[in-house]
Design a protein around this motif. Structure first.
Motif, short mmCIF file in Angstrom:
data_model
loop_
_atom_site.label_atom_id
_atom_site.label_comp_id
_atom_site.label_asym_id
_atom_site.label_seq_id
_atom_site.Cartn_x
_atom_site.Cartn_y
_atom_site.Cartn_z
N THR A 57 0.81 -1.23 0.00
CA THR A 57 0.00 0.00 0.00
C THR A 57 0.84 1.27 0.00
N MET A 58 2.16 1.15 -0.09
CA MET A 58 3.00 2.35 -0.10
C MET A 58 2.96 3.05 -1.45
N ASP A 59 2.72 2.30 -2.50
CA ASP A 59 2.58 2.87 -3.84
C ASP A 59 1.11 2.75 -4.24
N THR A 60 0.46 3.88 -4.47
CA THR A 60 -0.99 3.86 -4.78
C THR A 60 -1.26 4.21 -6.25
N ASP A 61 -0.21 4.45 -7.00
CA ASP A 61 -0.37 4.88 -8.40
C ASP A 61 -0.35 3.66 -9.32
N TYR A 62 -1.46 2.93 -9.33
CA TYR A 62 -1.56 1.72 -10.16
C TYR A 62 -3.00 1.52 -10.59
N GLU A 63 -3.18 0.66 -11.56
CA GLU A 63 -4.54 0.24 -11.96
C GLU A 63 -4.75 -1.18 -11.43
N THR A 72 -10.84 -3.93 0.72
CA THR A 72 -10.30 -3.31 -0.49
C THR A 72 -9.55 -2.05 -0.10
N LEU A 73 -8.25 -2.02 -0.42
CA LEU A 73 -7.42 -0.88 -0.02
C LEU A 73 -7.20 0.10 -1.16
N THR A 74 -7.47 -0.32 -2.38
CA THR A 74 -7.35 0.56 -3.52
C THR A 74 -8.30 1.75 -3.35
N GLY A 75 -7.79 2.95 -3.56
CA GLY A 75 -8.64 4.13 -3.50
C GLY A 75 -8.71 4.81 -2.14
N GLN A 78 -3.93 8.49 1.64
CA GLN A 78 -2.60 8.18 2.18
C GLN A 78 -2.66 8.03 3.70
N ASN A 79 -3.44 8.89 4.37
CA ASN A 79 -3.53 8.81 5.84
C ASN A 79 -4.20 7.52 6.28
N GLN A 80 -5.25 7.13 5.57
CA GLN A 80 -5.94 5.86 5.90
C GLN A 80 -4.99 4.68 5.69
N LEU A 81 -4.22 4.74 4.61
CA LEU A 81 -3.30 3.63 4.31
C LEU A 81 -2.16 3.56 5.31
N ALA A 82 -1.65 4.72 5.72
CA ALA A 82 -0.55 4.74 6.72
C ALA A 82 -1.03 4.10 8.03
N ALA A 83 -2.26 4.43 8.42
CA ALA A 83 -2.82 3.85 9.65
C ALA A 83 -3.02 2.34 9.48
#
Length: 228
Positions: A57-63, A72-75, A78-83
């Motif tokens: 989840t550190m890189d979010t620039d993908y399809e 589902t973590l896509t979308g 950044q703050n939600q993903l860091a947590a």
């Protein structure tokens, strides 16, 4: 019914744009079961580390879509993903990234202090238990900089385990270690997967490490060329 899957990568596509547009991951799809020890392999430039950063989840620039433990973590932001990462994913890199001016125990405690779900005393107890699990309890009050490379990597594993993550991701976790310490780290990972049910996903160029894990996914030019 609870899913037996820890992670699902669904049609992951990734481009780099510098110096020009280049497709680094080409429609990568696979599942990882809970408690599985998986190695990602491939030559340098095959996309394996890029894939790990997407999975982490550190890189979010993908399809495509990334699902961990049914979420589902896509979308997400950044703050939600860091947590999410701090609570659910443990990281072990090629370099240990310990803070040299802190004690071993303090280094292990850091992610749990950040999560702030337990008292400091509880966190300290858990950190000490983790060091014991890794045979390092006698090093707890030493400065991290005073340890050998193999010991530092084991401290990094103890730190990765502090919040009881469901998934542990390793980026060349034995890349800087000699064969004896590589075996020690491998054995720890296998024990975590098989006895504690933690899911391990490790990028490695070490053939023996990969061969002895539960399963290997081999990448070449951004595609999966072998599931084994």
């Amino acid at each position: 019914m609870e899913s037996t899957l820890a992670l699902q990568a669904d049609h992951i596509i990734k481009y780099f744009y510098e110096p020009e547009k280049f497709q680094v991951l080409k429609n990568v799809s696979f599942d990882v079961k809970k408690g599985e020890f998986l190695s990602l392999t491939g030559k340098s430039g095959s996309g394996k580390s890029t894939l790990l950063y997407v999975l982490s989840t550190m890189d979010t620039d993908y399809e495509g879509q990334l699902i961990i433990n049914g979420e589902t973590l896509t979308g997400r932001t950044q703050n939600q993903l860091a947590a999410y990462r701090n609570e659910h994913i443990g990281f072990v890199f090629q370099f240990h990234y310990l803070l040299p001016e802190f004690s071993v125990l303090d280094n292990v405690m850091l992610p749990a202090l950040k999560l702030n779900r337990k008292t400091k005393a509880e966190i300290e107890h858990k950190a000490y238990e983790n060091l014991k699990l890794l045979g390092l309890e006698d090093q707890a009050f030493k400065m991290a900089s005073k340890l050998s490379g193999g010991q530092q990597q084991r401290v990094a594993i103890a730190r990765a385990l502090i919040n009881d993550p469901s998934v542990i991701m390793g980026d060349e976790p034995t890349g800087n270690l000699d064969s004896k310490n590589t075996q020690v780290v491998f054995d720890i990972f296998r024990e975590l997967a098989h006895e504690r049910g933690q899911t391990i996903i490790a990028v490695t160029h070490d053939e023996d490490f990969a061969k002895n894990s539960d399963r290997t996914i081999d990448l070449s030019d951004g595609r999966i060329v072998h599931h084994g």
